[in-house]
Design an enzyme around this catalytic site. Structure first.
Site, PDB file in Angstrom:
ATOM      1  N   CYS A  14       0.829  -1.205   0.000  1.00  0.00           N
ATOM      2  CA  CYS A  14       0.000   0.000   0.000  1.00  0.00           C
ATOM      3  C   CYS A  14       0.864   1.257   0.000  1.00  0.00           C
ATOM      4  O   CYS A  14       1.788   1.385   0.800  1.00  0.00           O
ATOM      5  CB  CYS A  14      -0.873  -0.030   1.248  1.00  0.00           C
ATOM      6  SG  CYS A  14      -1.812   1.470   1.452  1.00  0.00           S
ATOM      7  N   GLN A 221     -18.488  -8.268  14.567  1.00  0.00           N
ATOM      8  CA  GLN A 221     -17.215  -8.703  13.997  1.00  0.00           C
ATOM      9  C   GLN A 221     -16.990  -8.010  12.658  1.00  0.00           C
ATOM     10  O   GLN A 221     -17.912  -7.924  11.851  1.00  0.00           O
ATOM     11  CB  GLN A 221     -17.250 -10.224  13.792  1.00  0.00           C
ATOM     12  CG  GLN A 221     -17.290 -11.000  15.099  1.00  0.00           C
ATOM     13  CD  GLN A 221     -15.956 -11.020  15.804  1.00  0.00           C
ATOM     14  OE1 GLN A 221     -14.929 -10.617  15.230  1.00  0.00           O
ATOM     15  NE2 GLN A 221     -15.940 -11.468  17.039  1.00  0.00           N
ATOM     16  N   TYR A 250     -17.804 -13.508  28.292  1.00  0.00           N
ATOM     17  CA  TYR A 250     -17.368 -12.344  27.508  1.00  0.00           C
ATOM     18  C   TYR A 250     -18.127 -12.385  26.179  1.00  0.00           C
ATOM     19  O   TYR A 250     -17.541 -12.349  25.104  1.00  0.00           O
ATOM     20  CB  TYR A 250     -15.864 -12.381  27.245  1.00  0.00           C
ATOM     21  CG  TYR A 250     -15.011 -12.555  28.472  1.00  0.00           C
ATOM     22  CD1 TYR A 250     -14.565 -11.450  29.193  1.00  0.00           C
ATOM     23  CD2 TYR A 250     -14.640 -13.826  28.924  1.00  0.00           C
ATOM     24  CE1 TYR A 250     -13.769 -11.598  30.313  1.00  0.00           C
ATOM     25  CE2 TYR A 250     -13.851 -13.994  30.052  1.00  0.00           C
ATOM     26  CZ  TYR A 250     -13.416 -12.874  30.742  1.00  0.00           C
ATOM     27  OH  TYR A 250     -12.628 -13.040  31.861  1.00  0.00           O
ATOM     28  N   CYS A 346      -7.817 -13.123  20.994  1.00  0.00           N
ATOM     29  CA  CYS A 346      -7.320 -12.214  19.964  1.00  0.00           C
ATOM     30  C   CYS A 346      -5.923 -11.720  20.325  1.00  0.00           C
ATOM     31  O   CYS A 346      -5.428 -10.776  19.731  1.00  0.00           O
ATOM     32  CB  CYS A 346      -8.285 -11.039  19.778  1.00  0.00           C
ATOM     33  SG  CYS A 346      -8.619 -10.157  21.298  1.00  0.00           S
TER      34      CYS A 346
HETATM   35  N1  SAH Z   1     -17.702 -12.997  21.985  1.00  0.00           N
HETATM   36  C1  SAH Z   1     -18.073 -11.732  21.417  1.00  0.00           C
HETATM   37  C2  SAH Z   1     -17.283 -10.522  21.911  1.00  0.00           C
HETATM   38  C3  SAH Z   1     -15.879 -10.729  22.355  1.00  0.00           C
HETATM   39  S1  SAH Z   1     -15.012  -9.228  22.624  1.00  0.00           S
HETATM   40  C4  SAH Z   1     -18.060 -11.809  19.915  1.00  0.00           C
HETATM   41  O1  SAH Z   1     -17.432 -12.697  19.331  1.00  0.00           O
HETATM   42  O2  SAH Z   1     -18.689 -10.983  19.261  1.00  0.00           O
HETATM   43  C5  SAH Z   1     -14.777  -9.279  24.377  1.00  0.00           C
HETATM   44  C6  SAH Z   1     -15.986  -8.852  25.174  1.00  0.00           C
HETATM   45  O3  SAH Z   1     -15.674  -8.959  26.559  1.00  0.00           O
HETATM   46  C7  SAH Z   1     -16.424  -7.414  24.961  1.00  0.00           C
HETATM   47  O4  SAH Z   1     -17.787  -7.413  24.585  1.00  0.00           O
HETATM   48  C8  SAH Z   1     -16.234  -6.740  26.340  1.00  0.00           C
HETATM   49  O5  SAH Z   1     -17.239  -5.779  26.631  1.00  0.00           O
HETATM   50  C9  SAH Z   1     -16.335  -7.924  27.263  1.00  0.00           C
HETATM   51  N2  SAH Z   1     -15.680  -7.793  28.581  1.00  0.00           N
HETATM   52  C10 SAH Z   1     -14.538  -7.116  28.878  1.00  0.00           C
HETATM   53  N3  SAH Z   1     -14.211  -7.299  30.170  1.00  0.00           N
HETATM   54  C11 SAH Z   1     -15.170  -8.095  30.716  1.00  0.00           C
HETATM   55  C12 SAH Z   1     -15.383  -8.639  32.020  1.00  0.00           C
HETATM   56  N4  SAH Z   1     -14.525  -8.388  33.012  1.00  0.00           N
HETATM   57  N5  SAH Z   1     -16.458  -9.423  32.218  1.00  0.00           N
HETATM   58  C13 SAH Z   1     -17.323  -9.686  31.203  1.00  0.00           C
HETATM   59  N6  SAH Z   1     -17.182  -9.200  29.956  1.00  0.00           N
HETATM   60  C14 SAH Z   1     -16.112  -8.407  29.701  1.00  0.00           C
END
Ligand code: SAH
Length: 391
Positions: A14, A221, A250, A346
């Site tokens: 790029c 996503q 999460y 991730c």
């Molecule tokens: N599994 C989902 C999102 C994963 S991203 C997907 O695939 O779309 C990670 C997520 O963890 C976020 O939504 C964030 O808000 C949440 N998170 C961060 N710290 C947390 C905690 N201490 N307890 C519960 N959720 C949390």
């Protein structure tokens, strides 16, 4: 590991790479990038077991279905749109990007060209004058629905009707237009208030057979093609059946849990962000999933009380943020002792740290599978299966 030394360079590299900084690996061919990610995963994770071959993307371009452009002017007064130069607030002008959705890029360029005719001024961060701060475009990968969000510094947008009509004429594929009002001196793109200028104010998309509602602020996503592969792998490893009890920790907007709910008996999702939980609940309704419930809580606190109450899970999916999970969560997870843990990560560094803790509790790693979710960047996603022999 160096990303520069001795590597075959990418002929399609790029021209904006140095200024933008978003794609750390774009100087390598895609094949080389995959080998770099494979090697990096192995360095961090091979002590836990064999690392499978990374699942790459067939066509690793234009995969981002959410595109955001900042608007401003050059010193000479020319209107520009693009991304902030990494670590600064200087806008690097971008008309097309190899990772971004092409329709979204075209819409942004056309909006920029329409501004003078509709007397729309770009916002000046230093002076606090002008109107247009950002344009955000989201496109449903399977639905094709397109949402355009105009982020203005105030709600005063006199030509909004005429502007929206002209935009729709140029891009009939747009299904909704939203004005988001962000008057604050902030790094956040979106403000609190919204006004729907056209359509429903949200789009929908289908992922792994479930329908998700995507609003301007909701998390979704950004590479759905690879997300289907990632979740497909996670489901394959989980081997769910109609009696399985599942925890989606999460859970965000409930994506993994809703996909799991199609096969499992009962699913619980836990998530800290109340907006995401609200979206998760509406997604469950939209998909007529009546075997899933969501809780808004810290995953560690939730797991601790679940373990205390003797709640039993067959499978726990965990998909924590980049910082990884917590000791509290992992200690309680071991107490609850699910037969299987499917860890979706991730960040391989915090994954390695957490696997160390989980394996010390008696779990063994059965599978490590990297997936390339973000071609040309240095991000690495992995799915890991852990199991325990019950005495
Ligand atoms: N599994 C989902 C999102 C994963 S991203 C997907 O695939 O779309 C990670 C997520 O963890 C976020 O939504 C964030 O808000 C949440 N998170 C961060 N710290 C947390 C905690 N201490 N307890 C519960 N959720 C949390």
């Amino acid at each position: 590991m160096s990303t520069k030394s001795n590597l075959k360079t990418n002929p399609d590299a790029c021209p904006l790479a140095k200024k933008c900084g978003g794609c750390q690996l774009q100087n390598m061919t895609y094949d080389r990038q995959l080998r770099w990610k494979q090697a990096r995963s192995e360095i961090l994770l091979k002590k836990f077991g064999k690392v499978d071959r990374i699942i790459g993307m067939e066509s690793p371009y234009h995969y981002r279905n959410k595109v955001q452009a900042a608007f401003g002017r050059t010193r000479g007064g020319k209107i520009i749109s693009g991304v902030y130069q990494s670590g600064s607030h200087r806008i690097v002008s971008v008309d097309s990007c190899m990772t971004e959705d092409e329709t979204a890029d075209k819409i942004i360029v056309d909006i920029r060209e329409m501004l003078p005719k509709f007397k729309i001024w770009t916002y000046d961060e230093d002076k606090g004058t002008g109107f247009l701060r950002h344009v955000l475009v989201k496109r449903g990968f399977s639905s094709g629905e397109v949402m355009v969000v105009i982020v203005g510094a105030s709600g005063y947008f006199p030509m909004k009707k005429k502007f929206t009509a002209a935009l729709l004429e140029k891009h009939p594929e747009i299904t909704t237009v939203v004005l988001n009002i962000n008057p604050k001196d902030t790094n956040l793109v979106l403000g609190e208030r919204e006004e729907v200028l056209y359509g429903e104010g949200y789009i929908e998309d289908t992922l792994c057979g479930c329908v998700f509602r995507i609003s301007p602020k909701s998390f979704y996503q950004i590479n759905p093609v690879q997300t289907e592969k990632l979740y497909g792998k996670a489901m394959e490893l989980a081997e769910l059946h109609e009696n399985s009890t599942v925890l989606d920790a999460y859970c965000g907007i409930g994506t993994i849990g809703l996909v799991a709910a199609k096969k499992a008996g009962r699913v619980i999702g836990v998530e800290l962000n109340p907006d995401a939980v609200r979206d998760a609940i509406s997604n469950a309704k939209r998909n007529k999933a009546d075997n899933i419930r969501f809780f808004c809580a810290d995953a560690g606190d939730f797991m601790e009380s679940a373990a205390h109450e003797g709640e039993k899970f067959d499978v726990v999916f965990m998909d924590p943020p980049r910082s990884g999970s917590s000791k509290k969560f992992i200690d309680s997870l071991a107490k609850a002792a699910p037969k299987k843990i499917v860890y979706i990560s991730c960040n391989p560094e915090t994954l390695a740290r957490d696997l160390e803790l989980i394996t010390r509790k008696g779990y063994s790693v059965q599978k490590i599978c990297p997936v390339d979710m973000f071609p040309h960047t240095n991000h690495i996603e992995c799915v890991v299966l852990l199991t325990i022999e019950h005495k």
